[in-house]
Enzyme design. Structure first.
Site, PDB file in Angstrom:
ATOM      1  N   PRO A   2      -1.203  49.621  -6.204  1.00 56.58           N
ATOM      2  CA  PRO A   2      -0.707  49.655  -7.555  1.00 56.58           C
ATOM      3  C   PRO A   2      -1.739  49.650  -8.675  1.00 56.58           C
ATOM      4  O   PRO A   2      -2.248  48.615  -9.061  1.00 56.58           O
ATOM      5  CB  PRO A   2       0.099  48.356  -7.646  1.00 56.58           C
ATOM      6  CG  PRO A   2      -0.523  47.451  -6.628  1.00 56.58           C
ATOM      7  CD  PRO A   2      -1.417  48.246  -5.779  1.00 56.58           C
ATOM      8  N   GLU A   3      -1.979  50.781  -9.243  1.00 59.60           N
ATOM      9  CA  GLU A   3      -2.539  50.822 -10.579  1.00 59.60           C
ATOM     10  C   GLU A   3      -1.427  51.397 -11.440  1.00 59.60           C
ATOM     11  O   GLU A   3      -0.314  51.582 -10.962  1.00 59.60           O
ATOM     12  CB  GLU A   3      -3.814  51.676 -10.625  1.00 59.60           C
ATOM     13  CG  GLU A   3      -4.952  51.056  -9.814  1.00 59.60           C
ATOM     14  CD  GLU A   3      -6.259  51.823  -9.909  1.00 59.60           C
ATOM     15  OE1 GLU A   3      -6.533  52.398 -10.972  1.00 59.60           O
ATOM     16  OE2 GLU A   3      -6.992  51.851  -8.913  1.00 59.60           O
ATOM     17  N   ARG A 152     -20.250  45.406 -26.582  1.00 54.87           N
ATOM     18  CA  ARG A 152     -20.080  44.900 -25.216  1.00 54.87           C
ATOM     19  C   ARG A 152     -21.316  45.192 -24.398  1.00 54.87           C
ATOM     20  O   ARG A 152     -21.793  46.323 -24.355  1.00 54.87           O
ATOM     21  CB  ARG A 152     -18.838  45.527 -24.561  1.00 54.87           C
ATOM     22  CG  ARG A 152     -17.568  44.815 -24.923  1.00 54.87           C
ATOM     23  CD  ARG A 152     -16.438  45.283 -24.050  1.00 54.87           C
ATOM     24  NE  ARG A 152     -16.361  44.521 -22.822  1.00 54.87           N
ATOM     25  CZ  ARG A 152     -15.388  43.637 -22.570  1.00 54.87           C
ATOM     26  NH1 ARG A 152     -14.462  43.405 -23.454  1.00 54.87           N
ATOM     27  NH2 ARG A 152     -15.362  43.004 -21.430  1.00 54.87           N
TER      28      ARG A 152
END
Length: 272
Positions: A2-3, A152
């Site tokens: 599941p993505e 970031r």
DNA sequence: ATGTCCACCTGCTGGC
DNA sequence: TGCCAGCAGGTGGACA
């Protein structure tokens, strides 16, 4: 399994049998998955009518006419078996509709979860409060991604796995999107130029859309809801293909480990 | 405040 | 054939 594209496909499959139906029975075969399953969940769902099924990030949402929402996460190994032919090991939850359809939530590793919340409190729910934008929605574009990546200091690979940056990507589609955008997974997130962020946004959308499309194409036989993976995997360009030729330049695909997870990439197409 | 690591589980594969 | 190490689609809490 599941993505985001897999969860989307599973949700569409569930919508087909749940929407408009009443839930006749909910059976918990164990009290917990990753977390405890709320003990009142069966009572809150039983007798309720499902108004619609949709998705947020990697969570499937089953909305009922009582103002409750069941929140389903498939973890690493979760799948939904539609009208299963008998019980299988790790069928932890069973939902039966008033017209006799059965949905079994099967999850060997039990990294998945099942919760229930009030509809009007969903946005503020701890699971959703810190999620970033939906990658296929209007809230995700070069401007918002640039803002999220600004300053970031982590590699772009790690930044894209952070669900507060963008919600729904996992290891496979991050690898695929970075390859499609020609960006090295080790590139520092905050150092990407605007044109490359632009390209990355388009790659993310395209990879996800293609994966959903190929899942949807075989949805009619419920292959996804029944759990078999193998539909988009044949289109993976780098993921799981260490040593195999890059489909663009034929250079052997490499694997490296970042933050404890495999990254697959082409050393030529993804130089910087 | 950020970024990285690890634990949480079971099952499968490949090497010996 | 059996055993064991390593790996797997996610997440959040513990650490530096």
């Amino acid at each position: 399994m599941p993505e985001l594209p897999e969860v989307e496909t599973v949700c569409r499959g569930m919508a087909g049998v749940l929407e408009g139906r009443r839930i006749a029975r909910v059976e918990l075969r164990r009290p917990d998955l990753r977390r405890p399953i709320p003990a009142d969940l069966p009572a809150r769902l039983t007798g309720a009518r499902v108004t619609h099924v949709d998705r947020r990030a990697k969570y499937g949402l089953v909305h009922t006419d009582r103002g409750d929402v069941a929140i389903l996460h498939l973890g690493m190994s979760g799948r939904i078996r539609l009208d299963p032919d008998g019980d299988e090991k790790h069928d932890h939850v069973l939902i039966v509709t008033d017209d006799g359809h059965r949905l079994a939530f099967n999850d060997p590793r039990r990294f998945g979860s099942l919760d229930i919340a009030r509809e009007d409190a969903l946005e503020a729910h701890p699971l959703f409060a810190h999620l970033g934008p939906e990658p296929l929605g209007n809230g995700f574009n070069a401007a918002t991604l640039a803002a999220a990546l600004k300053d970031r200091r982590s590699p772009i690979k790690a930044a894209l796995l952070d669900q507060t940056v963008v919600a729904g990507l996992g290891n496979i589609y991050v690898c695929e999107a970075l390859h499609q955008a020609g960006i090295s997974p080790t590139r520092l997130a905050g150092s990407l130029t605007r044109p490359r962020i632009d390209k990355l946004v388009r790659a993310i959308r395209d990879v996800l859309a293609r994966a959903i499309a190929s899942g949807g194409s075989s949805l009619r036989d419920y292959a996804q809801v029944n759990g078999e993976l193998g539909y988009f995997q044949h289109q993976w360009r780098v993921y799981g293909r260490e040593g195999a030729p890059c489909p663009v330049c034929a250079t052997p695909v490499r694997r490296m480990v970042q933050a404890g997870r495999s990254t697959f990439y082409c050393p030529v197409c993804q130089k910087a």
